[in-house]
Design a protein around this motif. Structure first.
Motif, PDB file in Angstrom:
ATOM      1  N   ALA A  17       0.821  -1.210   0.000  1.00  0.00           N
ATOM      2  CA  ALA A  17       0.000   0.000   0.000  1.00  0.00           C
ATOM      3  C   ALA A  17       0.853   1.257   0.000  1.00  0.00           C
ATOM      4  N   CYS A  18       1.808   1.322   0.896  1.00  0.00           N
ATOM      5  CA  CYS A  18       2.676   2.504   0.988  1.00  0.00           C
ATOM      6  C   CYS A  18       3.507   2.664  -0.280  1.00  0.00           C
ATOM      7  N   SER A  19       3.998   1.556  -0.820  1.00  0.00           N
ATOM      8  CA  SER A  19       4.801   1.609  -2.040  1.00  0.00           C
ATOM      9  C   SER A  19       4.018   2.222  -3.185  1.00  0.00           C
ATOM     10  N   ILE A  20       2.777   1.769  -3.359  1.00  0.00           N
ATOM     11  CA  ILE A  20       1.971   2.256  -4.478  1.00  0.00           C
ATOM     12  C   ILE A  20       1.577   3.711  -4.276  1.00  0.00           C
ATOM     13  N   ILE A  21       1.125   4.060  -3.090  1.00  0.00           N
ATOM     14  CA  ILE A  21       0.717   5.448  -2.835  1.00  0.00           C
ATOM     15  C   ILE A  21       1.884   6.404  -3.062  1.00  0.00           C
ATOM     16  N   GLU A  22       3.049   6.085  -2.491  1.00  0.00           N
ATOM     17  CA  GLU A  22       4.212   6.964  -2.630  1.00  0.00           C
ATOM     18  C   GLU A  22       4.710   7.011  -4.075  1.00  0.00           C
ATOM     19  N   GLY A  23       4.763   5.846  -4.730  1.00  0.00           N
ATOM     20  CA  GLY A  23       5.264   5.794  -6.095  1.00  0.00           C
ATOM     21  C   GLY A  23       4.376   6.539  -7.070  1.00  0.00           C
ATOM     22  N   ILE A  69      -8.827  -0.515  -1.604  1.00  0.00           N
ATOM     23  CA  ILE A  69     -10.172  -0.322  -1.053  1.00  0.00           C
ATOM     24  C   ILE A  69     -10.378   1.145  -0.681  1.00  0.00           C
ATOM     25  N   ARG A  70      -9.324   1.824  -0.282  1.00  0.00           N
ATOM     26  CA  ARG A  70      -9.432   3.260   0.004  1.00  0.00           C
ATOM     27  C   ARG A  70      -9.648   4.042  -1.291  1.00  0.00           C
ATOM     28  N   TRP A  71      -9.015   3.607  -2.340  1.00  0.00           N
ATOM     29  CA  TRP A  71      -9.181   4.193  -3.678  1.00  0.00           C
ATOM     30  C   TRP A  71     -10.635   4.061  -4.131  1.00  0.00           C
ATOM     31  N   VAL A  72     -11.193   2.842  -3.986  1.00  0.00           N
ATOM     32  CA  VAL A  72     -12.574   2.603  -4.411  1.00  0.00           C
ATOM     33  C   VAL A  72     -13.566   3.355  -3.520  1.00  0.00           C
ATOM     34  N   TYR A  73     -13.302   3.411  -2.235  1.00  0.00           N
ATOM     35  CA  TYR A  73     -14.184   4.139  -1.316  1.00  0.00           C
ATOM     36  C   TYR A  73     -14.242   5.619  -1.681  1.00  0.00           C
ATOM     37  N   ASN A  74     -13.112   6.228  -1.956  1.00  0.00           N
ATOM     38  CA  ASN A  74     -13.091   7.640  -2.348  1.00  0.00           C
ATOM     39  C   ASN A  74     -13.810   7.859  -3.672  1.00  0.00           C
ATOM     40  N   GLN A  75     -13.687   6.904  -4.579  1.00  0.00           N
ATOM     41  CA  GLN A  75     -14.424   6.970  -5.833  1.00  0.00           C
ATOM     42  C   GLN A  75     -15.933   7.011  -5.563  1.00  0.00           C
TER      43      GLN A  75
END
Length: 311
Positions: free
Chosen positions: A81-87, A213-219
């Motif tokens: 999760a952290c890798s993808i968000i930061e990258g 899931i945080r990405w989809v929730y914000n969507q």
């Protein structure tokens, strides 16, 4: 198509064979040599992963076939999760848009063209949250003639988005406790599959660590949609229990479409497709057992059991 192509951001970790297949397929894309590729490799989480991570890093240090190639290897383990968000944060704030892949995704040779054209076509459509290259095996109405459809649930298996959408995300999900008390909102959220609220709760209570899931929730909170192709341009080869959040299953298997989807400027939600999409992601008995096992702390035991029983 705009010649200002989106960069590809590829996240890898400890699966050398999967990583090699993913890179080989991506290189066959028509636009690969015009595309900037950024590869992020996390550091080993434990000693058991060290050798595999070294193998992956050897592979990504010898990649060719793209316009420019940048490789970043973490010094300490961040987690997926952290890798993808930061990258994604790093690259999208430079380019304004990104195409994102993980190390277990095989792409059609038309994948990059489709993703770039979709990013160009729908950039001004504020209803569109992201572009997906994958589609699940769902039933389409006989009379449905479009090459794409809309769904209220994003997909993490080969996707793209724009800076404004990505930077609007509240990763802390401060609205969660208001949302979870609203039965109608939960029902509406679960129109994308009744697994969504369960995953959201798992994230809140730290039973999982998921950016998706945080990405989809914000969507959902923003009332936006994802564009999907009716024929998949991405195949996931990681549903063999080899990944961080994967288990062995054939449910998500698809045939790669070696064609170019037509992208109409105007597209709307089809009620029949929406129903079929929900049914695909709704939890079955095994899925419910998985939810309960995470809740009561026996997730790893269940995962091993499922692998042994091949279910």
């Amino acid at each position: 198509m705009n010649e200002n192509l989106a960069p590809v951001v590829l996240f890898v970790y400890n699966r050398p064979e999967h990583t090699q297949h993913t890179i080989n397929a991506l290189k066959k894309n028509q636009l690969a040599r015009k595309t900037d590729l950024f590869i992020f490799c996390d550091a080993p989480k434990n000693p058991e992963d060290t050798d595999k991570v070294k193998q992956v890093r050897n592979i990504i240090s010898n990649v060719s076939g793209f316009k420019n190639i940048s490789v970043q290897c973490a010094q300490s383990n961040k987690g997926l999760a952290c890798s993808i968000i930061e990258g994604v944060n790093e690259i999208i704030n430079i380019y304004g848009k990104v195409i994102v892949l993980e190390d277990d995704l095989i792409t059609s040779s038309f994948f990059l063209k489709y993703m770039n054209e979709a990013l160009d076509t729908y950039i001004t459509n504020e209803r569109i949250w992201s572009i997906s290259g994958y589609t699940p095996n769902i039933k389409f109405p006989t009379a449905y003639e479009e090459d794409i459809y809309m769904a209220g649930r994003g997909c993490s298996w080969g996707w793209a988005t724009w800076k404004e959408r990505w930077n609007s995300i509240d990763w802390e999900m401060e609205s969660y406790y208001t949302f979870i008390k609203n039965r109608n909102k939960k029902k509406e959220f679960n129109e994308g599959g009744n697994d969504l609220t369960y995953m959201l709760k798992d994230q809140i209570f730290k039973r999982i660590d998921s950016w998706a899931i945080r990405w989809v929730y914000n969507q959902f909170i923003q009332g936006k949609y994802t564009i999907y192709p009716t024929k998949s341009l991405v195949k996931n080869i990681g549903t063999d229990a080899s990944g961080t959040h994967s288990s062995s299953t054939q449910k998500y298997d698809v045939y790669l479409y070696e064609g170019e989807p037509y992208l109409p400027e105007d597209i709307s939600v089809n009620p029949e497709i929406k129903k079929s999409f929900k049914e695909f992601y709704d939890l079955n008995l095994i899925g419910y057992i998985g939810v309960l096992s995470r809740k009561f702390g026996i997730y790893l035991l269940l995962k091993k059991l499922r692998k042994q029983l091949k279910i």
